[in-house]
Design a protein around this motif. Structure first.
Motif, PDB file in Angstrom:
ATOM      1  N   PRO A  65      94.838  63.015  53.785  1.00 30.26           N
ATOM      2  CA  PRO A  65      96.068  62.806  53.738  1.00 30.26           C
ATOM      3  C   PRO A  65      96.934  61.504  53.325  1.00 30.26           C
ATOM      4  CG  PRO A  65      95.668  63.015  55.858  1.00 30.26           C
ATOM      5  CD  PRO A  65      94.304  62.886  54.992  1.00 30.26           C
ATOM      6  N   LYS A  66      97.516  61.640  52.300  1.00 28.92           N
ATOM      7  CA  LYS A  66      97.922  61.298  52.221  1.00 28.92           C
ATOM      8  C   LYS A  66      99.926  60.854  51.975  1.00 28.92           C
ATOM      9  CE  LYS A  66      96.833  59.877  48.001  1.00 28.92           C
ATOM     10  NZ  LYS A  66      96.873  59.073  46.749  1.00 28.92           N
ATOM     11  N   GLY A  67     101.023  60.269  52.280  1.00 26.48           N
ATOM     12  CA  GLY A  67     102.046  60.917  52.478  1.00 26.48           C
ATOM     13  C   GLY A  67     102.920  61.829  53.263  1.00 26.48           C
ATOM     14  N   ILE A  68     103.700  62.725  52.515  1.00 24.16           N
ATOM     15  CA  ILE A  68     103.954  63.381  52.955  1.00 24.16           C
ATOM     16  C   ILE A  68     102.989  65.077  53.995  1.00 24.16           C
ATOM     17  CG2 ILE A  68     105.614  66.258  52.770  1.00 24.16           C
ATOM     18  CD1 ILE A  68     107.883  64.439  51.824  1.00 24.16           C
ATOM     19  N   GLN A  69     101.876  64.608  53.357  1.00 25.90           N
ATOM     20  CA  GLN A  69     100.413  65.425  53.905  1.00 25.90           C
ATOM     21  C   GLN A  69     100.274  64.936  55.585  1.00 25.90           C
ATOM     22  OE1 GLN A  69      97.349  66.661  51.948  1.00 25.90           O
ATOM     23  NE2 GLN A  69      96.119  66.930  53.740  1.00 25.90           N
ATOM     24  N   ASN A  70     100.606  63.614  55.290  1.00 26.25           N
ATOM     25  CA  ASN A  70      99.892  62.821  56.369  1.00 26.25           C
ATOM     26  C   ASN A  70     100.768  62.779  57.298  1.00 26.25           C
ATOM     27  OD1 ASN A  70      98.527  60.899  57.958  1.00 26.25           O
ATOM     28  ND2 ASN A  70      99.443  58.890  56.958  1.00 26.25           N
ATOM     29  N   PHE A  71     102.188  63.045  57.022  1.00 23.69           N
ATOM     30  CA  PHE A  71     103.697  63.131  57.844  1.00 23.69           C
ATOM     31  C   PHE A  71     103.676  64.201  59.182  1.00 23.69           C
ATOM     32  CE2 PHE A  71     107.518  64.804  58.432  1.00 23.69           C
ATOM     33  CZ  PHE A  71     107.930  63.411  60.384  1.00 23.69           C
ATOM     34  N   LEU A  72     103.329  65.261  57.968  1.00 29.86           N
ATOM     35  CA  LEU A  72     103.176  66.707  58.320  1.00 29.86           C
ATOM     36  C   LEU A  72     101.664  67.362  59.612  1.00 29.86           C
ATOM     37  CD1 LEU A  72     104.274  69.057  55.799  1.00 29.86           C
ATOM     38  CD2 LEU A  72     105.662  68.229  57.894  1.00 29.86           C
ATOM     39  N   GLU A  73     100.197  66.175  59.171  1.00 28.89           N
ATOM     40  CA  GLU A  73      99.479  66.883  59.842  1.00 28.89           C
ATOM     41  C   GLU A  73      99.660  65.803  61.801  1.00 28.89           C
ATOM     42  OE1 GLU A  73      95.715  65.789  58.199  1.00 28.89           O
ATOM     43  OE2 GLU A  73      95.900  67.121  56.274  1.00 28.89           O
ATOM     44  N   SER A  74     100.567  64.309  60.977  1.00 25.82           N
ATOM     45  CA  SER A  74     100.979  63.698  62.668  1.00 25.82           C
ATOM     46  C   SER A  74     101.812  64.397  63.242  1.00 25.82           C
ATOM     47  CB  SER A  74     101.405  62.428  62.387  1.00 25.82           C
ATOM     48  OG  SER A  74     100.601  61.667  61.148  1.00 25.82           O
ATOM     49  N   VAL A  75     102.704  65.397  62.641  1.00 22.32           N
ATOM     50  CA  VAL A  75     103.559  66.406  63.459  1.00 22.32           C
ATOM     51  C   VAL A  75     102.955  67.752  64.465  1.00 22.32           C
ATOM     52  CG1 VAL A  75     105.399  68.163  62.939  1.00 22.32           C
ATOM     53  CG2 VAL A  75     105.781  65.759  62.243  1.00 22.32           C
ATOM     54  N   PHE A  76     102.227  67.723  63.223  1.00 21.18           N
ATOM     55  CA  PHE A  76     100.847  68.524  63.970  1.00 21.18           C
ATOM     56  C   PHE A  76     100.161  68.387  65.109  1.00 21.18           C
ATOM     57  CE2 PHE A  76      97.558  71.755  64.251  1.00 21.18           C
ATOM     58  CZ  PHE A  76      97.973  72.476  64.322  1.00 21.18           C
ATOM     59  N   GLU A  77      99.576  67.430  64.765  1.00 24.10           N
ATOM     60  CA  GLU A  77      98.454  67.306  66.158  1.00 24.10           C
ATOM     61  C   GLU A  77      99.807  67.153  67.683  1.00 24.10           C
ATOM     62  OE1 GLU A  77      96.518  63.788  64.625  1.00 24.10           O
ATOM     63  OE2 GLU A  77      95.299  65.098  63.058  1.00 24.10           O
ATOM     64  N   VAL A  79     102.908  68.444  68.095  1.00 29.25           N
ATOM     65  CA  VAL A  79     102.731  69.846  69.039  1.00 29.25           C
ATOM     66  C   VAL A  79     101.263  70.393  69.222  1.00 29.25           C
ATOM     67  CG1 VAL A  79     103.827  71.941  68.690  1.00 29.25           C
ATOM     68  CG2 VAL A  79     104.794  69.948  67.347  1.00 29.25           C
ATOM     69  N   ALA A  80     100.267  70.144  68.388  1.00 27.16           N
ATOM     70  CA  ALA A  80      99.254  70.488  69.570  1.00 27.16           C
ATOM     71  C   ALA A  80      98.792  70.652  70.615  1.00 27.16           C
ATOM     72  CB  ALA A  80      98.239  70.946  68.135  1.00 27.16           C
ATOM     73  N   GLY A  81      98.807  68.341  71.288  1.00 29.68           N
ATOM     74  CA  GLY A  81      98.980  67.813  72.027  1.00 29.68           C
ATOM     75  C   GLY A  81      99.733  68.134  73.274  1.00 29.68           C
ATOM     76  N   ILE A  82     100.667  68.258  72.523  1.00 31.17           N
ATOM     77  CA  ILE A  82     102.106  69.084  73.517  1.00 31.17           C
ATOM     78  C   ILE A  82     101.566  70.678  74.122  1.00 31.17           C
ATOM     79  CG2 ILE A  82     104.700  69.616  74.070  1.00 31.17           C
ATOM     80  CD1 ILE A  82     105.186  67.418  72.201  1.00 31.17           C
ATOM     81  N   ALA A  83     101.025  71.579  73.251  1.00 25.46           N
ATOM     82  CA  ALA A  83     100.858  72.741  73.431  1.00 25.46           C
ATOM     83  C   ALA A  83      99.824  73.114  74.168  1.00 25.46           C
ATOM     84  CB  ALA A  83     100.764  73.776  72.417  1.00 25.46           C
ATOM     85  N   PRO A  94      97.278  80.174  69.732  1.00 25.81           N
ATOM     86  CA  PRO A  94      97.419  80.591  69.394  1.00 25.81           C
ATOM     87  C   PRO A  94      99.084  80.761  69.894  1.00 25.81           C
ATOM     88  CG  PRO A  94      95.657  81.858  70.756  1.00 25.81           C
ATOM     89  CD  PRO A  94      95.802  80.680  71.484  1.00 25.81           C
ATOM     90  N   TRP A  95      99.554  79.519  70.132  1.00 27.42           N
ATOM     91  CA  TRP A  95     101.048  79.479  70.724  1.00 27.42           C
ATOM     92  C   TRP A  95     101.540  77.389  70.210  1.00 27.42           C
ATOM     93  CZ3 TRP A  95     103.956  82.306  73.846  1.00 27.42           C
ATOM     94  CH2 TRP A  95     103.057  83.098  74.593  1.00 27.42           C
ATOM     95  N   VAL A  96     100.997  77.032  69.452  1.00 29.63           N
ATOM     96  CA  VAL A  96     101.058  76.179  68.643  1.00 29.63           C
ATOM     97  C   VAL A  96     102.059  76.568  67.372  1.00 29.63           C
ATOM     98  CG1 VAL A  96     100.028  74.403  66.988  1.00 29.63           C
ATOM     99  CG2 VAL A  96      98.673  75.002  69.068  1.00 29.63           C
ATOM    100  N   PRO A  97     101.832  77.792  66.470  1.00 25.93           N
ATOM    101  CA  PRO A  97     102.787  77.995  65.917  1.00 25.93           C
ATOM    102  C   PRO A  97     104.270  78.357  65.984  1.00 25.93           C
ATOM    103  CG  PRO A  97     100.710  79.054  64.834  1.00 25.93           C
ATOM    104  CD  PRO A  97     100.475  79.116  66.543  1.00 25.93           C
ATOM    105  N   TYR A  98     104.254  79.668  66.810  1.00 31.87           N
ATOM    106  CA  TYR A  98     105.033  79.468  67.920  1.00 31.87           C
ATOM    107  C   TYR A  98     106.335  78.516  68.487  1.00 31.87           C
ATOM    108  CZ  TYR A  98     108.587  81.600  70.815  1.00 31.87           C
ATOM    109  OH  TYR A  98     109.795  81.853  71.988  1.00 31.87           O
ATOM    110  N   VAL A  99     105.546  77.129  69.068  1.00 36.20           N
ATOM    111  CA  VAL A  99     106.308  75.927  69.798  1.00 36.20           C
ATOM    112  C   VAL A  99     106.076  74.950  68.265  1.00 36.20           C
ATOM    113  CG1 VAL A  99     105.175  74.084  71.771  1.00 36.20           C
ATOM    114  CG2 VAL A  99     104.180  76.541  71.741  1.00 36.20           C
ATOM    115  N   GLY A 100     105.401  75.546  67.497  1.00 31.21           N
ATOM    116  CA  GLY A 100     105.365  74.348  67.364  1.00 31.21           C
ATOM    117  C   GLY A 100     106.972  74.880  65.606  1.00 31.21           C
ATOM    118  N   THR A 101     106.954  75.910  65.899  1.00 27.11           N
ATOM    119  CA  THR A 101     108.844  76.020  64.918  1.00 27.11           C
ATOM    120  C   THR A 101     109.224  75.760  65.906  1.00 27.11           C
ATOM    121  OG1 THR A 101     106.816  78.132  64.126  1.00 27.11           O
ATOM    122  CG2 THR A 101     109.181  78.275  64.161  1.00 27.11           C
TER     123      THR A 101
END
Length: 127
Positions: A65-77, A79-83, A94-101
């Motif tokens: 990934p590069k650019g925006i895809q890299n940024f979005l993957e970092s955000v997902f990781e 949020v997944a780490g927090i969850a 199963p809670w990652v999409p809800y918590v992330g949103t």
């Protein structure tokens, strides 16, 4: 001394833009409900920003990934780490999409409230 006075006047101008005022607000009647116009506009703006980033970031997926895809993957990781830390190793997925949103909506809405000088935008009925 002039530099110091200029800095004070600029900081005062910035803080006066963020001052809380009591007065008339922009209210709309929608389907028998009364809604605050600025809140509704900010909500739709936040949704547009999040959906726009999601569409642009996932339109051309790449293995590296590069650019925006890299940024979005970092955000997902993030949020997944927090969850994972709060919910547990085996039950968080199963809670990652809800918590992330919820996290992204509140995060973007707070930054919009901090970055956009709403007092400069003239609403038809106040504020």
């Amino acid at each position: 001394k002039l530099h110091y006075l200029l800095r004070i006047s600029l900081s005062f101008m910035f803080f006066s833009l963020a001052a809380v005022e009591v007065g008339t607000h922009l209210y709309w009647e929608i389907g028998g409900f009364t809604v605050h116009g600025q809140v509704l506009l900010v909500t739709w703006l936040v949704l547009a920003i999040i959906l726009g980033l999601a569409v642009v970031g996932t339109s051309k997926l790449e293995q590296i990934p590069k650019g925006i895809q890299n940024f979005l993957e970092s955000v997902f990781e993030y949020v997944a780490g927090i969850a994972k830390g709060e919910i547990g190793e085996y039950h968080y997925r199963p809670w990652v999409p809800y918590v992330g949103t919820i996290f992204l909506f509140i995060f973007v809405a707070n930054w919009l409230g901090a970055l956009i000088p709403w007092k400069l935008i003239q609403l038809p009925e106040g504020e």
